[in-house]
Design a protein around this motif. Structure first.
Motif, PDB file in Angstrom:
ATOM      1  N   ARG B  12      10.514  -9.215  -9.888  1.00  0.00           N
ATOM      2  CA  ARG B  12      11.484  -8.236 -10.788  1.00  0.00           C
ATOM      3  C   ARG B  12      12.163  -7.124 -10.054  1.00  0.00           C
ATOM      4  O   ARG B  12      12.313  -5.601 -10.087  1.00  0.00           O
ATOM      5  CB  ARG B  12      10.002  -6.855 -10.949  1.00  0.00           C
ATOM      6  CG  ARG B  12       9.118  -7.962 -11.566  1.00  0.00           C
ATOM      7  CD  ARG B  12       8.351  -7.371 -12.709  1.00  0.00           C
ATOM      8  NE  ARG B  12       7.022  -8.423 -12.831  1.00  0.00           N
ATOM      9  CZ  ARG B  12       6.596  -8.684 -13.914  1.00  0.00           C
ATOM     10  NH1 ARG B  12       6.865  -7.527 -14.558  1.00  0.00           N
ATOM     11  NH2 ARG B  12       5.881  -9.686 -14.541  1.00  0.00           N
ATOM     12  N   LEU B  13      12.842  -7.059  -8.914  1.00  0.00           N
ATOM     13  CA  LEU B  13      13.768  -6.812  -8.619  1.00  0.00           C
ATOM     14  C   LEU B  13      14.923  -6.095 -10.212  1.00  0.00           C
ATOM     15  O   LEU B  13      15.017  -6.482 -10.708  1.00  0.00           O
ATOM     16  CB  LEU B  13      14.827  -7.838  -8.137  1.00  0.00           C
ATOM     17  CG  LEU B  13      14.565  -8.021  -6.524  1.00  0.00           C
ATOM     18  CD1 LEU B  13      16.122  -8.310  -5.825  1.00  0.00           C
ATOM     19  CD2 LEU B  13      13.561  -6.732  -5.728  1.00  0.00           C
ATOM     20  N   GLY B  14      14.472  -4.887  -9.824  1.00  0.00           N
ATOM     21  CA  GLY B  14      15.450  -4.105 -10.684  1.00  0.00           C
ATOM     22  C   GLY B  14      14.889  -4.142 -11.615  1.00  0.00           C
ATOM     23  O   GLY B  14      14.317  -3.096 -12.843  1.00  0.00           O
ATOM     24  N   GLY B  15      13.243  -4.432 -12.277  1.00  0.00           N
ATOM     25  CA  GLY B  15      12.440  -4.718 -13.504  1.00  0.00           C
ATOM     26  C   GLY B  15      11.478  -3.868 -12.960  1.00  0.00           C
ATOM     27  O   GLY B  15      10.979  -2.389 -13.281  1.00  0.00           O
ATOM     28  N   ALA B  16      10.331  -4.043 -12.373  1.00  0.00           N
ATOM     29  CA  ALA B  16       9.111  -3.418 -11.935  1.00  0.00           C
ATOM     30  C   ALA B  16       9.124  -2.343 -11.095  1.00  0.00           C
ATOM     31  O   ALA B  16       8.275  -1.301 -11.246  1.00  0.00           O
ATOM     32  CB  ALA B  16       8.459  -4.173 -11.596  1.00  0.00           C
ATOM     33  N   VAL B 420      10.420  -4.041  -0.511  1.00  0.00           N
ATOM     34  CA  VAL B 420       9.396  -3.976  -1.473  1.00  0.00           C
ATOM     35  C   VAL B 420       8.858  -5.198  -1.931  1.00  0.00           C
ATOM     36  O   VAL B 420       8.289  -5.298  -1.891  1.00  0.00           O
ATOM     37  CB  VAL B 420       8.850  -2.266  -1.472  1.00  0.00           C
ATOM     38  CG1 VAL B 420       9.240  -1.130  -0.737  1.00  0.00           C
ATOM     39  CG2 VAL B 420       9.469  -1.941  -2.997  1.00  0.00           C
ATOM     40  N   PHE B 421       9.478  -5.315  -2.966  1.00  0.00           N
ATOM     41  CA  PHE B 421       8.969  -6.647  -3.781  1.00  0.00           C
ATOM     42  C   PHE B 421       9.355  -7.847  -3.074  1.00  0.00           C
ATOM     43  O   PHE B 421       8.831  -8.892  -3.706  1.00  0.00           O
ATOM     44  CB  PHE B 421      10.203  -6.848  -4.850  1.00  0.00           C
ATOM     45  CG  PHE B 421       9.525  -5.236  -5.556  1.00  0.00           C
ATOM     46  CD1 PHE B 421       8.094  -5.488  -6.811  1.00  0.00           C
ATOM     47  CD2 PHE B 421       9.909  -4.236  -5.555  1.00  0.00           C
ATOM     48  CE1 PHE B 421       7.395  -4.728  -7.048  1.00  0.00           C
ATOM     49  CE2 PHE B 421       9.627  -3.198  -6.659  1.00  0.00           C
ATOM     50  CZ  PHE B 421       8.076  -2.862  -7.372  1.00  0.00           C
ATOM     51  N   GLY B 422      10.103  -7.615  -1.941  1.00  0.00           N
ATOM     52  CA  GLY B 422      11.100  -9.083  -1.268  1.00  0.00           C
ATOM     53  C   GLY B 422      11.025  -9.258   0.042  1.00  0.00           C
ATOM     54  O   GLY B 422      10.036 -10.667   0.060  1.00  0.00           O
ATOM     55  N   THR B 423      11.283  -9.149   0.679  1.00  0.00           N
ATOM     56  CA  THR B 423      10.893  -9.356   1.891  1.00  0.00           C
ATOM     57  C   THR B 423       9.900  -8.757   2.923  1.00  0.00           C
ATOM     58  O   THR B 423       9.338  -9.078   3.797  1.00  0.00           O
ATOM     59  CB  THR B 423      12.170  -8.533   2.691  1.00  0.00           C
ATOM     60  OG1 THR B 423      11.881  -7.250   3.080  1.00  0.00           O
ATOM     61  CG2 THR B 423      13.792  -8.875   2.307  1.00  0.00           C
ATOM     62  N   GLY B 424       8.918  -7.783   2.110  1.00  0.00           N
ATOM     63  CA  GLY B 424       8.047  -7.059   3.038  1.00  0.00           C
ATOM     64  C   GLY B 424       8.360  -6.215   4.206  1.00  0.00           C
ATOM     65  O   GLY B 424       6.709  -6.284   4.805  1.00  0.00           O
ATOM     66  N   ASP B 425       9.070  -6.337   4.907  1.00  0.00           N
ATOM     67  CA  ASP B 425       9.152  -5.755   5.620  1.00  0.00           C
ATOM     68  C   ASP B 425       9.313  -3.968   6.209  1.00  0.00           C
ATOM     69  O   ASP B 425      10.024  -3.366   5.979  1.00  0.00           O
ATOM     70  CB  ASP B 425      11.223  -6.493   6.768  1.00  0.00           C
ATOM     71  CG  ASP B 425      11.145  -6.256   7.693  1.00  0.00           C
ATOM     72  OD1 ASP B 425       9.892  -5.382   8.998  1.00  0.00           O
ATOM     73  OD2 ASP B 425      12.130  -5.950   8.340  1.00  0.00           O
ATOM     74  N   TRP B 426       8.436  -3.849   6.130  1.00  0.00           N
ATOM     75  CA  TRP B 426       8.419  -2.442   5.764  1.00  0.00           C
ATOM     76  C   TRP B 426       6.639  -1.984   6.403  1.00  0.00           C
ATOM     77  O   TRP B 426       5.777  -3.474   5.385  1.00  0.00           O
ATOM     78  CB  TRP B 426       8.417  -1.884   4.274  1.00  0.00           C
ATOM     79  CG  TRP B 426       7.655  -2.681   3.419  1.00  0.00           C
ATOM     80  CD1 TRP B 426       7.683  -3.555   2.574  1.00  0.00           C
ATOM     81  CD2 TRP B 426       6.583  -1.733   2.168  1.00  0.00           C
ATOM     82  NE1 TRP B 426       7.028  -3.357   1.495  1.00  0.00           N
ATOM     83  CE2 TRP B 426       5.952  -2.333   1.593  1.00  0.00           C
ATOM     84  CE3 TRP B 426       5.337  -0.302   3.252  1.00  0.00           C
ATOM     85  CZ2 TRP B 426       5.261  -1.930   0.223  1.00  0.00           C
ATOM     86  CZ3 TRP B 426       4.861  -0.258   1.681  1.00  0.00           C
ATOM     87  CH2 TRP B 426       3.977  -0.941   0.646  1.00  0.00           C
ATOM     88  N   ASP B 427       5.459  -1.164   6.670  1.00  0.00           N
ATOM     89  CA  ASP B 427       4.471  -0.512   6.527  1.00  0.00           C
ATOM     90  C   ASP B 427       4.934   0.436   5.750  1.00  0.00           C
ATOM     91  O   ASP B 427       3.413   0.617   4.943  1.00  0.00           O
ATOM     92  CB  ASP B 427       4.377  -0.251   8.060  1.00  0.00           C
ATOM     93  CG  ASP B 427       4.730  -1.593   8.809  1.00  0.00           C
ATOM     94  OD1 ASP B 427       3.867  -2.961   8.657  1.00  0.00           O
ATOM     95  OD2 ASP B 427       4.798  -1.658  10.209  1.00  0.00           O
ATOM     96  N   PRO B 449      -0.208  -9.613  -6.320  1.00  0.00           N
ATOM     97  CA  PRO B 449       0.605  -9.417  -5.401  1.00  0.00           C
ATOM     98  C   PRO B 449       1.640  -9.530  -5.170  1.00  0.00           C
ATOM     99  O   PRO B 449       2.234 -10.555  -5.768  1.00  0.00           O
ATOM    100  CB  PRO B 449      -0.287  -9.324  -4.177  1.00  0.00           C
ATOM    101  CG  PRO B 449      -0.780 -10.193  -4.200  1.00  0.00           C
ATOM    102  CD  PRO B 449      -0.989 -10.291  -5.733  1.00  0.00           C
ATOM    103  N   ALA B 450       2.866  -8.593  -5.114  1.00  0.00           N
ATOM    104  CA  ALA B 450       4.226  -9.205  -4.935  1.00  0.00           C
ATOM    105  C   ALA B 450       5.048 -10.465  -3.328  1.00  0.00           C
ATOM    106  O   ALA B 450       3.960 -10.441  -3.427  1.00  0.00           O
ATOM    107  CB  ALA B 450       5.279  -8.000  -5.012  1.00  0.00           C
ATOM    108  N   PRO B 451       5.399 -11.057  -3.558  1.00  0.00           N
ATOM    109  CA  PRO B 451       6.371 -10.968  -4.928  1.00  0.00           C
ATOM    110  C   PRO B 451       6.316 -12.212  -6.403  1.00  0.00           C
ATOM    111  O   PRO B 451       6.780 -11.669  -7.387  1.00  0.00           O
ATOM    112  CB  PRO B 451       8.087 -12.253  -4.099  1.00  0.00           C
ATOM    113  CG  PRO B 451       6.526 -12.899  -3.142  1.00  0.00           C
ATOM    114  CD  PRO B 451       5.848 -12.387  -3.176  1.00  0.00           C
TER     115      PRO B 451
END
Lengths: 337, 529, 649
Positions: B12-16, B420-427, B449-451
């Motif tokens: 849901r890039l751009g989606g959700a 946040v939806f794709g790479t998940g490179d965040w805390d 969960p995403a993706p």
């Protein structure tokens, strides 16, 4: 012999046919200049192709981050065509340029050529207008002040003009743009502050683009004008007792311009890139706003294409300047570059 | 090459992503101006029909298929050319839209379409067309961002073209289903048959239709005649309605404010500091509340924030009240509910009582004990302009005081969704998520969960899910207390921390309108000079 | 070092220096002194406007924008200097490559630099920003790399200049390795201009950084440079203009300071700048300033009294220029007449005022020069009145001028024919066609073959001798009564000199045209002219028939000039003769006879009193207390080092 035909229009002025003295320099000039243009184009295209490969490490990993799933990375690599052998990628890239297929923008999900086609006219009209304004300000001003300050006259005028033009020439165009918006758009409410919807909306962007280069160019024109007015051939023209208008316009000006154009050409070329900053100030719907957002979004296909478009613009300006020089001063053709 | 062959990265890039962000209100609801209020120097009554109404959007809608994304830009612009089955009026009541009659009984929804509804291609809208719309959104394969948000999952739809009725049978009780339907744009038959045609044209029943699209610059819409099926029976013949609506993409809020001041545009949303000078000029404005500060933690196993103690410590380390002041340039307040935009479905306060007090020492101790020394923090640069960046800087300072090393990464609206939806490179991420009704948030706060799903923070909170299940079984208003209880569990466990609300103002110059969250085309009134 | 301090003497240089030092001090001390104060949050007082406490207001966190601007100096300037260092280093590498790599590799590098230099810095910076990533490090590398081509071009130019010098070539011949020569001989010579240009470059880099940061591609939070502050400030522009004004002014001031400082140093050192290295042409010579000092001595005039045969009548001509220390008079009290068909030569060393005399007579001394005369008449018409059309026409058609250097005396951008035709179009009212036909005819009359074709050519397509003939032809577009030729053969090959002189003689003969021939070459004057004026230090010192030059010159200066001319009897193995001593500086003319210091006959009277130009019964004139005394004015052998050559006009 397409190259041989380009100067033909000029060569028709030759009185007698088949005199190599006439067509010769023009043909040589055209061939050499076209060769340089093609060489520069090749460098430009190759550089923008290499851009993505010059990124330290894996460009896809760099843009997606360390935790991106392998699937995502693989998909993005495939989308960018990075899985092909290097030379194949290069071939596809060049082929794409010729067929007008520049790939798909990663952030807009639209074909890159469509984005360019959509955005280019706004940038082009701004750049051309800025160009015209810069020349229209610089040439009369430089010539006028040059005439006023010839042979060491008008020292105060010269000092004032030089100082002002140095300072104006150093003011970054975006700072000037912001100041103009603040004064004329918001403060006085005379002119639109953004967009390209009305003719009056062109005023401030074109001004902020043009003022700096115009100041520098005017300074160059003045110096050249002062120098040319000291030249022997101007004395000759005076000795012919021509009206001073003729002396200035027919004899001094073309020569001051040829000298100014050489430096001024680079200045005008840099205006093409200057649109990037100005567009961002004025929310101008052109390529300049797009390149910044696509750099931030790591939208490589779009950045590559826009870099090529800007580069081509600069090359066109440079070539046009050289041709103009050759027309005004035929000696410049044979001058080694 | 169709774009299907490209990895459309995470679903849901751009989606959700729900336009998480930006200064605009997203997914705001429907029609009326509930708690929103209008003010300013409107001329009052001197309406001039015809003319052009120009409004600024801060983001390009991208491709125009109204069911492809719930991003702010597209969701807002879709209001012009696409109608919904129902609408919500200024008081938060459900009123007629395409459906002139409706009923909700347990898990059964009955809708009767109004007579004589035509599409922009002059075809007639049938009950079957509506069913096709709902089936399309309801089919998970189509990856519509509205599934589970505006249309409950696994609903069964039947249609009777002769009677013009559409029946929806829900798999489970959904108290806010009518309010959801009031957000779902309906596409006409030709568009359903050829979805690609929707990406650069409109095929809907709306009061306006697209006549010219210049992506990234502006979109021009023309008024349709004989439109009588607007919200609560509104028509396109209201005095003062413009013939043409131009939507201009103006990314910079200051620029939009300038354009508004100079009268070049008639409407713009201005949330940041520039609002002050527009107010000083006495311009017409409507205002609406929205969450602008909301802190998410990545609950995935490979992230330090999967530890509840760490999440609590990271929350305790912050002075949330100060962050709120900085983020909103002192123009907002603390949030009280997760679904915060007007009309608020469930008013109350699920947030403040559940928030932990700031306690830097405890936070430092807890982080030391957990052995956490470093976190990755992303924030959306499109939120609240320089205030957002300043608040992020302040948060980093406060975490550093608690002994952490913080990698802070500002990202634009697009890239942060990919993160946040794709790479998940965040805390830790700052992403405001705005809806009207608490049930619309469920797919984001629980579930897949995403993706693959929309639960991008990988939240698993049994207390929340339990409370949601109980609330869903109750009719809308009666369930509110339980909905708020569910939200409070999330705050208490420091799963999600909303910390700043802001009043988003939509200013008008030369025109009045209702724009409490969503823009209502039939409410535009051009003013005499 | 002393040359560097010369910068301080101009107001602009002083200002730039003070600013540069101030900015550098700020960068050094700002963070040390103010970092804490600038970092102090005050969220109860955020986004405040300017006040006594916060001069430029506060930012989103309530921090003082003015203090932050001061503190940001270090990062801004540090980044700019780092980027400049990269640009210079890469530029040095690329710029010296042609010297080190030899022909093929060198040409490749030169070609690459030529291509790169054609692209604007901002475009290159954006390109490299993609490669190196968004952020401070990326921006430093991007701006550094973007600046490198310009420095590479500069270094190439400088290195090529030094590489051509004798000692470098000698070292090469001696087998010293190229890298060693580079380090030993070339780089030390390149260092100074490079440093100066790096200063200018740092100013540019500072502004470029502001641009990148303004686009959000430069320094990222929580770090802040001026560009970043500007980026934040611009979003507050309408609430608190000072928030953008403070960093904007800082950027501008610092950028200006570096730039101007560099430019001023470059100017005082006479150093090549990147800008001029990019221009294919060298800079032009600056026009010479005025010089010479005042003297009151006047020549006694010879009357010519309204003789109908007189073409040019000049009496008591004085040319003056404003100088730094008062008015300078390079021509003082000159009187002479030229009759129809007569050839008058004017000789003298350079600086004697002979060319200026001719220009003044032709009314071609422009501002700020001033021409005064008791009488100045051409064909009986007073030329001292206001510039009228009739007067212009008279001068344009009756007086023709031939200048020294035909290569520069034609307008290079116009065809020869058009330049000739112009005269008739303006003064005879001919149309383009008729004027061009006359031009072709005149070119033919000056013995230019195939004049139709030649008329359509540009001056650069003509040979030197042909150009000079065309110049004479231009003078024949009207019906001249007088031709003034100022060193017409000096710039020409010896082989064509005689052609030009013959042509002048033929024209004179055919139409009874008078000629004023200005020359340093006594032999030429003796051959062509009837009468000779000898000038020294702005005055006529002798006026005599050309035939008498060799035999009976009365002024010691004239005799010295004649003696200095080599003739058939001169022993070519001996060094050329020259006149001892230096010509008088017009800005510093002595009280008595100007030639006194160089005169073998000098007496105390010579130093006290300037001798008048006295006319003898034969009509010859001479200004000397010791005229006719035969002293040994033995020409001395030329001492190359100590003595200036006789001529150079």
């Amino acid at each position: 012999m397409a190259l041989g035909e380009a100067p033909a229009a000029v060569a028709t002025t030759a009185p007698t046919q088949g005199r190599p003295a006439w067509s010769g320099p023009w043909r040589r000039f055209a061939v050499r200049r076209a060769g340089r243009l093609l060489g520069s184009l090749w460098v430009l295209v190759s550089a923008s192709f290499l851009m993505i490969h010059l990124i330290p490490g894996d460009p896809v990993r760099t843009s997606l981050g360390p935790t991106a799933s392998a699937d995502l990375v693989a998909a993005r690599r495939a989308e960018l065509g990075l899985d092909d052998p290097f030379l194949v990628q290069y071939w596809h890239f060049v082929q794409g340029l010729f067929t007008g297929d520049l790939g798909t923008s990663l952030s807009l999900r639209l074909p890159v050529q469509e984005v360019i086609a959509q955005r280019l006219p706004a940038t082009l009209s701004l750049a051309v207008l800025g160009f015209v304004v810069a020349v229209a300000i610089a040439v009369p001003l430089g010539v006028g002040v040059g005439a006023l300050t010839r042979r060491g006259r008008g020292r105060r005028t010269e000092l004032g003009f030089t100082t002002t033009s140095v300072v104006l020439g150093l003011v970054p165009d975006f700072l000037l743009g912001v100041a103009l918006v603040y004064v004329f758009g918001v403060g006085l409410g005379w002119l639109p502050v953004a967009g390209d919807n009305t003719p009056s909306a062109y005023v401030l962007p074109a001004l902020s683009l043009a003022v700096g280069p115009a100041a520098v160019l005017a300074r160059i024109v003045r110096v050249e004008m002062v120098a040319v007015l000291e030249a022997d051939f101007v004395r000759t023209a005076r000795a012919k007792r021509l009206p001073s208008r003729t002396v200035y316009l027919r004899h001094a000006l073309p020569n001051a311009l040829t000298a100014s154009l050489t430096l001024g050409g680079m200045l005008l070329g840099s205006m093409v890139a200057g649109t990037v900053l100005v567009e961002n100030v004025f929310a101008w719907p052109g390529l300049g706003s797009t390149i910044v957002s696509s750099i931030l979004a790591k939208d490589y296909p779009l950045v590559q294409a826009i870099v090529i478009v800007y580069g081509v613009g600069v090359l066109i300006v440079n070539t046009a300047v050289d041709v103009a020089l050759a027309l005004i001063d035929p000696r410049s053709m044979i001058r080694e570059d | 090459m169709t774009d299907r062959t490209h990895a459309r990265p995470p679903r849901r890039l751009g989606g959700a992503a729900l336009a998480l962000g930006a200064t605009a209100v997203l997914l705001a609801a429907c029609g009326g101006g509930g708690g929103g209020s209008s003010s300013g120097g409107a001329g009052g009554g001197d309406y001039v029909s015809g003319g052009t109404f120009t409004m600024a959007f801060n983001a390009d809608p991208g491709q125009l298929d109204p069911q492809s994304s719930a991003g702010t830009g597209l969701f807002s612009i879709s209001q012009l050319a696409y109608d919904r089955l129902l609408a919500i009026d200024a008081d938060g009541e459900v009123v007629s839209g395409l459906a002139s009659e409706w009923s909700l009984d347990g898990t059964s929804v009955e809708l009767t379409l109004a007579e004589g509804i035509t599409c922009s291609d002059d075809s007639e809208l049938t009950a079957s067309d509506v069913k096709d719309n709902l089936d399309y959104v309801g089919d998970p394969a189509n990856e519509s961002p509205f599934l589970g948000v505006f249309l409950p999952a696994e609903a069964t739809v039947t249609a009777d073209d002769a009677a013009r009725t559409v029946s929806i049978e829900l798999a489970a009780p959904a108290p806010f289903v009518l309010q959801g339907l009031a957000n779902l744009p309906i596409v006409c038959a030709a568009g359903l048959a050829d979805r690609a045609s929707l990406s650069d044209a409109t095929l809907g029943t709306g009061a306006y239709k697209l006549t010219d699209a210049q992506p990234g610059n502006q979109y021009t819409y023309a008024r349709r005649d004989g439109y009588t099926w607007g919200p609560d029976g509104a028509t396109s013949d209201e005095p003062g309605m413009p013939d043409t609506i131009v939507v201009r993409v103006v990314e910079n809020e200051s620029t939009a404010a300038n354009l508004l001041t100079s009268g070049e545009i008639n409407a713009a949303i201005v949330a940041g500091a520039d609002a002050a000078r527009l107010e000083a000029q006495g311009l017409f404005s409507t205002e609406a509340q929205a969450i602008v500060g909301e802190q998410w933690y990545h609950h995935g196993d490979d992230h330090v924030t999967s530890d509840p103690a760490v999440r609590l410590a990271l929350t305790q380390a912050l002075d949330l009240a100060e962050l709120q002041r900085v983020l909103t340039a002192d123009r907002g307040g603390p949030p009280t509910t997760f679904a915060a935009i007007d009309p608020v479905g469930c008013p109350g306060d699920s947030v403040s009582p559940a928030l932990p007090e700031q306690d830097v020492d405890a936070a430092r101790a807890a982080l030391e004990q957990a052995g956490v020394s470093r976190i990755t923090f992303v924030y959306n640069t499109a939120v609240a302009g320089s205030g957002g960046a300043a608040a992020a800087e302040l948060a980093v300072q406060q975490w550093e005081e608690a002994g952490l090393e913080v990698e802070a990464r500002p990202e634009g609206a697009g890239p942060i969704q990919e993160t946040v939806f794709g790479t998940g490179d965040w805390d830790v991420a700052w992403l405001p998520l705005n809806v009207n009704y608490p049930d619309q948030l469920v797919p984001f706060l629980s579930g897949t969960p995403a993706p693959e799903g929309t639960n991008f923070a990988r939240i698993e909170n049994a207390d929340y899910e339990d409370a949601v299940a109980r609330a869903s079984a109750l009719p809308a208003e009666e369930g509110c207390a339980t909905w708020l209880e569910a939200e409070a569990h999330l705050v208490e466990d420091a799963d999600v921390v909303p910390f700043a609300n802001s009043l988003v103002k939509t200013f008008g110059n030369g025109a009045e309108f209702q724009y409490p969250g969503q823009f209502v085309p039939t409410s535009i009134r051009m003013l005499a000079n | 070092m002393r040359r560097w301090t010369a910068v301080l003497r101009t107001p602009l240089g002083l200002t730039a220096t003070v600013l540069t030092v101030a900015v550098l001090l700020l960068a050094l001390l700002g963070p040390v002194l103010l970092a804490d104060a600038a970092a102090a949050d005050d969220t109860d007082n955020l986004l405040a406007g300017p006040s006594g406490e916060h001069w430029a207001g506060t930012d989103n966190l309530g921090r003082d924008i003015f203090l932050r601007t001061l503190v940001a100096a270090r990062l801004s300037i540090g980044l700019a200097l780092a980027a400049t260092a990269i640009a210079v280093a890469v530029g040095l590498l690329l710029g010296t490559a042609p010297f080190l790599l030899g022909r093929f590799g060198g040409r490749l590098v030169v070609a690459a630099v030529n291509v790169a230099v054609a692209f604007p810095g901002l475009l290159l910076a954006l390109f490299f920003a993609v490669v190196f990533g968004v952020g401070a490090l990326g921006a430093v590398l991007a701006i550094g790399c973007a600046g490198a081509p310009a420095f590479a071009r500069l270094v190439q130019t400088l290195v090529a200049g030094v590489a051509g010098r004798e000692y470098v070539e000698a070292a090469l011949v001696a087998g010293v390795s190229r890298p060693r020569i580079l380090v030993r001989h070339v780089l030390p010579n390149v260092a100074e201009p490079l440093v100066v240009n790096a200063t200018i470059g740092a100013g540019g880099a500072l502004l470029s950084f502001a641009g990148l940061s303004f686009l959000g591609l430069g320094v990222q939070q929580p770090a802040y440079d001026w560009g970043r502050l500007l980026f934040d400030g611009v979003s507050l522009l309408y609430l608190n203009p000072a928030a953008a004004l403070a960093p904007g002014a800082a950027v501008l001031l610092a950028g200006l300071a570096f730039n101007l400082f560099g430019e001023c140093v470059a100017k005082s050192l006479g150093v090549t700048t990147t800008a001029s290295a990019l221009a294919p042409r060298g800079s032009r010579r600056a026009p010479g300033g005025g010089r010479a000092a005042a003297t009151t001595a006047r020549d006694t005039a010879t009357g010519t009294d309204g003789d109908g045969d007189v073409v040019l009548d000049v009496r008591d001509l004085e040319v003056s220029f404003p100088g730094e220390h008062g008015v300078v008079r390079p021509v003082r009290g000159v009187s002479f007449t030229v009759r129809r068909g007569e050839a008058l030569g004017i000789v003298g060393e350079s600086g004697s005022g002979k060319s200026l005399t001719a220009l003044a007579a032709a009314r071609l001394v422009g501002e700020p020069g001033r021409v005064d005369a008791e009488r100045l008449e051409l064909l009986g018409t007073d030329l001292q009145g206001a510039d009228s059309r009739a007067q212009r026409r008279l001068l344009g058609t009756s007086l023709s001028l031939v200048f020294q250097d035909p290569a520069t005396s034609f307008n290079p951008t116009q065809r020869i024919g058009a330049q000739l035709a112009e005269v008739s179009r303006h003064h005879h009212g001919l149309d383009r066609r008729a004027a061009l036909a006359r031009a072709v005819d005149r070119l033919r009359s000056v013995r230019i073959t195939d004049p139709e074709r030649r008329a359509r050519q540009y001056p650069h397509e003509f040979s030197g001798g042909m150009r000079q003939r065309a110049m004479i032809g231009m003078g024949l577009m009207g019906s001249p009564a007088l031709i003034v030729a100022d060193e017409p053969t000096t710039a020409l090959d010896v082989t064509v000199q005689q052609q030009v002189l013959d042509l002048l003689a033929a024209i004179r003969e055919a139409d009874d045209v008078a000629l004023v021939l200005i020359s340093h070459d006594v032999a030429v004057v003796r051959e062509v002219c009837d009468r000779v004026l000898v000038m020294y230090a702005g005055r006529v010192v002798e006026d005599l028939p050309a035939a008498d030059l060799a035999t009976s010159a009365r002024h010691p200066y004239t005799r010295a000039l004649v003696a200095a001319v080599p003739d058939m009897t001169t022993d070519l193995d001996q060094p050329l003769a020259t006149i001892p001593g230096r010509p008088v500086d017009p800005a510093d003319v002595p009280v008595g006879c100007a030639f006194a210091d160089r005169c073998p006959l000098v007496s105390p009277r010579c130093r006290a009193e300037d001798p008048p130009l006295a006319t003898d019964p034969g009509g010859r004139r001479v200004a000397c207390w010791h005229a006719d005394e035969t002293g040994a004015v033995a020409p001395q052998t030329r001492d190359v080092a100590a003595r200036p050559p006789l001529e150079v006009s």
